[in-house]
Scaffold this active site. Structure first.
Site, mmCIF file in Angstrom:
data_model
loop_
_atom_site.group_PDB
_atom_site.id
_atom_site.type_symbol
_atom_site.label_atom_id
_atom_site.label_comp_id
_atom_site.label_asym_id
_atom_site.label_seq_id
_atom_site.Cartn_x
_atom_site.Cartn_y
_atom_site.Cartn_z
ATOM 1 N N ARG A 1 0.779 -1.244 0.000
ATOM 2 C CA ARG A 1 0.000 0.000 0.000
ATOM 3 C C ARG A 1 0.813 1.298 0.000
ATOM 4 O O ARG A 1 0.237 2.376 -0.019
ATOM 5 C CB ARG A 1 -0.974 0.049 1.192
ATOM 6 C CG ARG A 1 -2.032 -1.049 1.165
ATOM 7 C CD ARG A 1 -3.276 -0.626 1.904
ATOM 8 N NE ARG A 1 -3.002 -0.304 3.296
ATOM 9 C CZ ARG A 1 -3.841 0.377 4.085
ATOM 10 N NH1 ARG A 1 -4.992 0.821 3.602
ATOM 11 N NH2 ARG A 1 -3.539 0.611 5.346
ATOM 12 N N ASP A 2 2.141 1.226 0.012
ATOM 13 C CA ASP A 2 2.902 2.486 -0.012
ATOM 14 C C ASP A 2 4.236 2.301 -0.736
ATOM 15 O O ASP A 2 5.277 2.743 -0.264
ATOM 16 C CB ASP A 2 3.144 2.990 1.408
ATOM 17 C CG ASP A 2 3.571 4.458 1.432
ATOM 18 O OD1 ASP A 2 3.292 5.174 0.455
ATOM 19 O OD2 ASP A 2 4.196 4.882 2.420
ATOM 20 N N LEU A 3 4.185 1.654 -1.894
ATOM 21 C CA LEU A 3 5.404 1.450 -2.669
ATOM 22 C C LEU A 3 5.802 2.759 -3.352
ATOM 23 O O LEU A 3 5.010 3.357 -4.077
ATOM 24 C CB LEU A 3 5.185 0.362 -3.725
ATOM 25 C CG LEU A 3 6.439 -0.079 -4.472
ATOM 26 C CD1 LEU A 3 7.373 -0.855 -3.544
ATOM 27 C CD2 LEU A 3 6.071 -0.930 -5.686
ATOM 28 N N ASN B 1 10.906 4.000 -0.188
ATOM 29 C CA ASN B 1 10.688 2.758 0.549
ATOM 30 C C ASN B 1 11.423 1.570 -0.078
ATOM 31 O O ASN B 1 11.183 0.425 0.289
ATOM 32 C CB ASN B 1 9.194 2.443 0.650
ATOM 33 C CG ASN B 1 8.488 3.353 1.644
ATOM 34 O OD1 ASN B 1 9.128 3.947 2.506
ATOM 35 N ND2 ASN B 1 7.177 3.472 1.526
#
Length: 219
Positions: A26-28, A32
């Site tokens: 959900r936060d690529l 990250n």
């Protein structure tokens, strides 16, 4: 760049298809993606990650993620899904190839990173590639006796990678690839690019073992 893209695709494939319980990141995004001492890419920051069954049981999880990398369906109230991660990967891949992030100032009105790359396929792909990648390509081909063939393969592979990035970042989740297929195709692209070099190296080693030094005439 290709190795990093493969590492990230493989990591997402593992999360989606090989964990006991599928996980959605959900936060690529670039910040990250971490590189270890061997330049192997690792996906980090699981602060927004969700187990897939948990998402299915939730009425609404809200919009989570980073601007530019969030799948468009999330803004319309759709639940988080593995296809949302695929979208983020597509944007990340296109950013790696073009050197332009999804929130770059050139992207306004109806132009986005996705459409920018899609419009370049296939003839104009080399015009949107990050110049540094082409410099590195030149350095590799200069040391290759069959540099024209190797350079052509590099161009073919970049076109294939842009196609994958465009498909993964399609507005409709149904049009996107799954990470299992993405990882498989990215490995195939690497094998295609390295094929000539690997074949040449094997041939050279064989000739050296046989005492045949004629291979030197090719360099």
């Amino acid at each position: 760049m290709l190795n990093i893209a493969i590492d990230v695709a493989s990591a997402l494939d593992y999360l989606h298809n090989h964990c006991q319980t599928p996980i959605i990141h959900r936060d690529l995004k670039p910040s990250n993606i971490l590189l270890d001492d061997d330049m192997i890419a690792c996906v980090g920051d699981f602060g927004l990650a969700k187990f897939l069954p948990e998402v299915a049981q939730t009425s609404s999880v809200g919009i989570k993620g980073s601007v530019g990398y969030i799948a468009p369906e999330y803004a319309m109230g759709s639940k988080a899904s593995t296809q949302g991660d695929v979208y983020s990967y597509g944007i990340l891949l296109l950013e790696m190839i073009t050197g332009k992030g999804p929130t770059d100032g050139m992207f306004m009105d109806n132009l986005s990173l996705h459409h920018f790359a899609k419009l370049a396929l296939p003839e104009r792909v080399m015009e949107i590639v990050e110049p540094q990648l082409l410099i590195e390509d030149t350095e590799v081909t200069q040391g290759n006796g069959n540099h024209i063939n190797t350079r052509n393969r590099m161009h073919e592979c970049l076109i294939l990678m842009v196609r994958i990035g465009v498909l993964c970042s399609s507005e409709s989740p149904r049009e996107r690839m799954c990470m299992k297929d993405v990882a498989s195709k990215m490995h195939a692209i690497k094998n295609r690019y390295l094929g000539v070099r690997i074949h040449r190296d094997i041939q050279v080693r064989s000739q050296m073992l046989d005492g045949d030094l004629s291979y030197l005439s090719h360099y």
